[in-house]
Motif scaffolding. Structure first.
Motif, PDB file in Angstrom:
ATOM      1  N   CYS A  18     -81.199 -42.793  28.984  1.00 43.50           N
ATOM      2  CA  CYS A  18     -81.685 -43.457  27.812  1.00 43.50           C
ATOM      3  C   CYS A  18     -81.889 -45.040  28.324  1.00 43.50           C
ATOM      4  CB  CYS A  18     -80.457 -43.645  26.872  1.00 43.50           C
ATOM      5  SG  CYS A  18     -79.892 -42.008  26.034  1.00 43.50           S
ATOM      6  N   VAL A  19     -81.142 -45.412  29.188  1.00 44.82           N
ATOM      7  CA  VAL A  19     -81.249 -46.917  29.682  1.00 44.82           C
ATOM      8  C   VAL A  19     -82.522 -47.080  30.289  1.00 44.82           C
ATOM      9  CG1 VAL A  19     -80.215 -48.632  31.374  1.00 44.82           C
ATOM     10  CG2 VAL A  19     -78.646 -47.402  29.849  1.00 44.82           C
ATOM     11  N   ALA A  20     -83.032 -46.050  31.280  1.00 43.96           N
ATOM     12  CA  ALA A  20     -84.002 -46.027  31.835  1.00 43.96           C
ATOM     13  C   ALA A  20     -85.371 -46.045  31.187  1.00 43.96           C
ATOM     14  CB  ALA A  20     -83.937 -45.483  33.216  1.00 43.96           C
ATOM     15  N   HIS A  21     -85.543 -44.958  30.120  1.00 43.09           N
ATOM     16  CA  HIS A  21     -86.671 -44.582  29.782  1.00 43.09           C
ATOM     17  C   HIS A  21     -86.807 -44.458  28.322  1.00 43.09           C
ATOM     18  CE1 HIS A  21     -87.959 -43.658  33.803  1.00 43.09           C
ATOM     19  NE2 HIS A  21     -86.899 -42.780  34.083  1.00 43.09           N
ATOM     20  N   PHE A  22     -85.850 -44.069  27.585  1.00 38.37           N
ATOM     21  CA  PHE A  22     -85.981 -43.564  26.042  1.00 38.37           C
ATOM     22  C   PHE A  22     -85.904 -44.948  25.135  1.00 38.37           C
ATOM     23  CE2 PHE A  22     -83.959 -39.136  26.632  1.00 38.37           C
ATOM     24  CZ  PHE A  22     -84.973 -38.907  27.520  1.00 38.37           C
ATOM     25  N   ARG A  23     -86.882 -44.777  24.427  1.00 40.93           N
ATOM     26  CA  ARG A  23     -86.746 -45.803  23.171  1.00 40.93           C
ATOM     27  C   ARG A  23     -86.017 -45.208  21.998  1.00 40.93           C
ATOM     28  NH1 ARG A  23     -88.062 -50.675  25.503  1.00 40.93           N
ATOM     29  NH2 ARG A  23     -89.921 -50.071  26.777  1.00 40.93           N
ATOM     30  N   SER A  24     -85.479 -45.915  21.162  1.00 39.38           N
ATOM     31  CA  SER A  24     -84.734 -45.654  20.092  1.00 39.38           C
ATOM     32  C   SER A  24     -84.957 -44.291  19.254  1.00 39.38           C
ATOM     33  CB  SER A  24     -84.435 -46.793  19.006  1.00 39.38           C
ATOM     34  OG  SER A  24     -85.878 -47.116  18.405  1.00 39.38           O
ATOM     35  N   GLY A  25     -86.226 -44.118  19.129  1.00 34.57           N
ATOM     36  CA  GLY A  25     -86.760 -43.061  18.138  1.00 34.57           C
ATOM     37  C   GLY A  25     -86.426 -41.550  19.369  1.00 34.57           C
ATOM     38  N   ALA A  26     -86.345 -41.743  20.406  1.00 37.09           N
ATOM     39  CA  ALA A  26     -86.304 -40.373  21.123  1.00 37.09           C
ATOM     40  C   ALA A  26     -84.863 -39.868  21.364  1.00 37.09           C
ATOM     41  CB  ALA A  26     -87.056 -40.661  22.571  1.00 37.09           C
ATOM     42  N   TYR A  27     -83.839 -40.554  20.841  1.00 41.20           N
ATOM     43  CA  TYR A  27     -82.509 -40.397  21.344  1.00 41.20           C
ATOM     44  C   TYR A  27     -82.102 -38.789  20.691  1.00 41.20           C
ATOM     45  CZ  TYR A  27     -81.663 -45.192  23.309  1.00 41.20           C
ATOM     46  OH  TYR A  27     -81.745 -46.153  24.279  1.00 41.20           O
ATOM     47  N   LEU A  28     -82.333 -38.765  19.337  1.00 45.49           N
ATOM     48  CA  LEU A  28     -81.857 -37.943  18.486  1.00 45.49           C
ATOM     49  C   LEU A  28     -82.524 -36.488  18.833  1.00 45.49           C
ATOM     50  CD1 LEU A  28     -80.212 -37.015  16.065  1.00 45.49           C
ATOM     51  CD2 LEU A  28     -82.105 -37.571  14.648  1.00 45.49           C
ATOM     52  N   LEU A  29     -83.894 -36.674  19.338  1.00 50.19           N
ATOM     53  CA  LEU A  29     -84.485 -35.424  19.577  1.00 50.19           C
ATOM     54  C   LEU A  29     -84.167 -34.912  21.000  1.00 50.19           C
ATOM     55  CD1 LEU A  29     -88.272 -36.444  18.609  1.00 50.19           C
ATOM     56  CD2 LEU A  29     -86.800 -34.795  17.537  1.00 50.19           C
ATOM     57  N   ALA A  30     -83.716 -35.882  21.879  1.00 51.55           N
ATOM     58  CA  ALA A  30     -83.369 -35.458  23.082  1.00 51.55           C
ATOM     59  C   ALA A  30     -81.885 -34.885  23.092  1.00 51.55           C
ATOM     60  CB  ALA A  30     -83.265 -36.490  24.083  1.00 51.55           C
ATOM     61  N   ALA A  31     -80.971 -35.322  21.962  1.00 57.31           N
ATOM     62  CA  ALA A  31     -79.597 -34.974  21.798  1.00 57.31           C
ATOM     63  C   ALA A  31     -79.765 -33.382  21.361  1.00 57.31           C
ATOM     64  CB  ALA A  31     -78.694 -35.907  20.983  1.00 57.31           C
ATOM     65  N   ILE A  32     -80.606 -32.931  20.297  1.00 55.21           N
ATOM     66  CA  ILE A  32     -80.889 -31.922  19.852  1.00 55.21           C
ATOM     67  C   ILE A  32     -81.319 -30.871  20.602  1.00 55.21           C
ATOM     68  CG2 ILE A  32     -82.005 -30.564  18.090  1.00 55.21           C
ATOM     69  CD1 ILE A  32     -81.978 -32.963  16.380  1.00 55.21           C
ATOM     70  N   ALA A  33     -82.190 -31.486  21.681  1.00 54.35           N
ATOM     71  CA  ALA A  33     -82.921 -30.266  22.621  1.00 54.35           C
ATOM     72  C   ALA A  33     -81.564 -30.035  23.772  1.00 54.35           C
ATOM     73  CB  ALA A  33     -83.782 -30.945  23.389  1.00 54.35           C
TER      74      ALA A  33
END
Length: 636
Positions: A18-33
């Motif tokens: 999260c700190v290195a790559h993800f932007r705010s919109g990608a957190y939820l999708l990554a958590a679900i996956a």
């Protein structure tokens, strides 16, 4: 309990992503996956896949937590700062410190729906104390996790807003509260350090006891860094472990009494020293170890290690960008993995057994140095690349300096803390012991200074030859840690010495074979030009960042095998042309310093420091009265 280790590993990986790559919109999708992966593996019976469940669960929770953290905690701060300038009311949390923008103080700004922890910069002469209320018009800026190149320092420390005061501050005196007692105690302890310890050791002892490095000169900081012992002035596990050891000694190892006194004392010390990441990590680990002894459970340092990391990342996932946290956990992880095997390999060796048989007192006296060497080697297994990336320097003499000084520094810390604490109650108590402790500190500083002044005591990785050797050195450390009993110390040290001499020799040969070089060093807003022709080196100006420009020039010269500068020209006495000259003169032999004639009439602090550094180094000072040409040996 090792499930906690796997869970924390997954949580750390998620936070790092999260700190290195993800932007705010990608957190939820990554958590679900990640959560779907956990569910899929939950129905499988294979043991090796079941072991991945805690790590995947930690990964999914980390991704979800980072998304919640941004939405719930950071978005309101960004909305509050969108006004860019507003009148704010804040409560002062600490004593102010000086900064390049005037003064800076940590405050708690009143806002909706919750207060905001912020740094307030101001230029007025107001005296602020913890608990005071400040009202002012300020320019606001949110520290964005999406712009860590600019805001890494603030985000990694959990400070998400910067405020710059415009105009005067309105200060309302606060009432003294127990909430600020650790801050008051820290300030009292710092004042006592300056009163009971000798002046030339007080700054070092204050940093050692409280972690406050404001009174350390740049030269001393540089000596500590080059000799590889800068870690002793950053409050960490060593300090907390020594404090807990003192408690256990006084309590005669009675478990209930040790826990009852040790845990509150450890956390009071952590708060007193500013509660930075390394001290909080040490406090959590020491608390868990004391509690495990109280409930008669097996002490598992890896569980304590994992719990400490989990707490710090849950409090602020972006603390992963804090180099202090990275070095603290990297060093502790290396010590937990490798220090015991290294120690047993050394004390079980034939050489040490022979020494024990014929010189038992000498063998016992060497044990503190062996312990320090093993801890230094073990901690370097993971911390060395972090230091190389962040600081661009590798200390070559660090293992030797730690072996010689670390045991004495531990004694100085224990005695100094007890003496300073007693002096806070009655000052005369600490005057005599303070002088003795100061003498021991001066001895340590003398050893550190001697090692830091050795050629190649530390090497800059800007030099490609030094970078190659640093990679070899890192690999050698890992080989030593993994196979401590199979390696002969003389052969290992010989290989390191030969490869180091070869790399540095090739660097010097490459530089001198060019015949003529002209290099403009990157010193920021300033100028430093290095000119080498026919074996003679001249430098034109040495300015930029205060002192650092001189150190950068000294490292450049040292890395290329240049230990003598024939001429140093300072074209005019402005900071961007001169403010690194004193550091360069203290680090590198300079035959002649050339100053413009106008410098005779000026008596500013910068020029005084340059002249004093030249006199101490034996450098001849000449004033240029007219246009002058300087020719190299070949007449160019």
């Amino acid at each position: 309990m090792r499930r906690l280790c796997r869970f924390t590993a997954g949580f750390s990986i998620g936070c790092a992503a999260c700190v290195a790559h993800f932007r705010s919109g990608a957190y939820l999708l990554a958590a679900i996956a990640a959560a779907l992966c956990v569910l899929a593996l939950g129905f499988r019976k294979q043991l090796h896949l079941q072991r991945l469940l805690p790590a995947l669960l930690g990964l999914s929770l980390a991704l979800a937590w980072c998304g919640v953290y941004r939405a719930v905690l950071l978005r309101p701060i960004e909305a509050f700062c969108a006004r860019q300038q507003a009148e704010i009311s804040a409560e002062v949390l600490e004593y102010p410190t000086s900064s390049r923008y005037g003064s800076a103080v940590l405050v708690c700004v009143e806002a909706e729906p919750r207060s905001i922890r912020a740094v307030l910069y101001y230029s007025s002469d107001e005296t602020l104390l913890p608990g005071d209320r400040v009202t002012c018009t300020a320019k606001l800026r949110a520290a964005s996790p999406d712009n860590l190149e600019r805001d890494e320092y603030y985000a990694s420390r959990g400070v998400w807003m910067c405020a710059s005061a415009k105009g005067e501050l309105t200060v309302e005196a606060g009432t003294r509260s127990l909430r600020y007692f650790p801050v008051y105690a820290a300030e009292r302890l710092k004042r006592v350090c300056t009163q009971i310890f000798p002046a030339d050791a007080a700054g070092f002892l204050q940093a050692l006891l409280t972690g406050d490095k404001q009174n350390l000169s740049y030269a001393l900081r540089n000596d500590l860094s080059r000799s590889g012992v800068y870690h002793v002035v950053a409050v960490s596990g060593m300090h907390v472990s020594l404090l807990a050891g003192l408690v256990m000694l006084l309590c005669a190892k009675k478990r209930v009494l040790c826990a009852a006194l040790g845990i509150p004392l450890v956390w009071f010390f952590v708060l007193l020293t500013g509660a930075n990441a390394s001290s909080v990590r040490a406090g959590i680990m020491q608390t868990m170890l004391l509690v495990s002894g109280l409930v008669r459970r097996e002490r598992d340092p890896w569980t304590a290690f994992s719990a400490a990391l989990l707490v710090l990342l849950a409090e602020n996932p972006w603390s992963l960008r804090n180099v202090g946290l990275l070095l603290s956990f990297a060093s502790t992880g290396g010590i937990l993995l490798f220090s015991k095997p290294l120690y047993h390999a050394m004390v079980d060796s034939k050489t040490y057994a022979h020494l024990e048989d014929h010189h038992p007192f000498l063998a016992r006296g060497l044990r503190p140095g062996i312990t320090a060497t093993c801890c230094s080697l073990a901690s370097s297994a993971f911390s060395l690349p972090i230091c190389a990336v962040y600081f661009g320097v590798v200390s070559v003499s660090g293992f030797v300096t730690n072996a010689l000084c670390l045991w004495l520094i531990s004694l100085i810390f224990s005695a100094g803390l007890a003496t300073a604490a007693a002096s806070c109650i009655c000052l005369p108590i600490g005057l005599g012991p303070g002088w003795l402790i100061g003498c021991a500190a001066q001895l340590v500083l003398g050893v550190i200074g001697a090692f830091s002044r050795l050629p190649y005591s530390a090497v800059s990785l800007d030099n490609p030859y030094a970078a190659v050797w640093a990679v070899f050195f890192f690999c050698a450390v890992w080989v030593i840690c993994l196979q401590p009993k199979r390696l002969r110390a003389s052969l290992t040290l010989g290989c390191l010495a030969v490869t180091f001499a070869l790399c540095m020799g090739l660097s010097a040969l490459d530089y001198r074979s060019a015949g003529f070089t002209f290099t403009a060093l990157d010193v920021g807003q300033g100028q430093c030009l290095v000119y080498t022709a026919d074996g003679e080196t001249s430098i034109v100006d040495c300015g930029g960042v205060q002192n650092e420009s001189g150190e950068l020039a000294a490292r450049y010269l040292e890395g290329n095998g240049v230990f003598r500068v024939e001429r140093l020209f300072l074209t005019h006495p402005d900071a961007d042309h001169c403010n690194g000259a004193a550091q360069l003169l203290s680090r590198t032999r300079v035959d002649t310093l050339y100053l413009p004639l106008t410098a005779i009439c000026e008596d500013g602090a910068m020029l005084r420091g340059i002249r004093e550094a030249a006199w101490e180094a034996g450098t001849q000072i000449k004033f240029v009265r007219e246009d002058t040409e300087f020719l190299a040996k070949d007449g160019c």
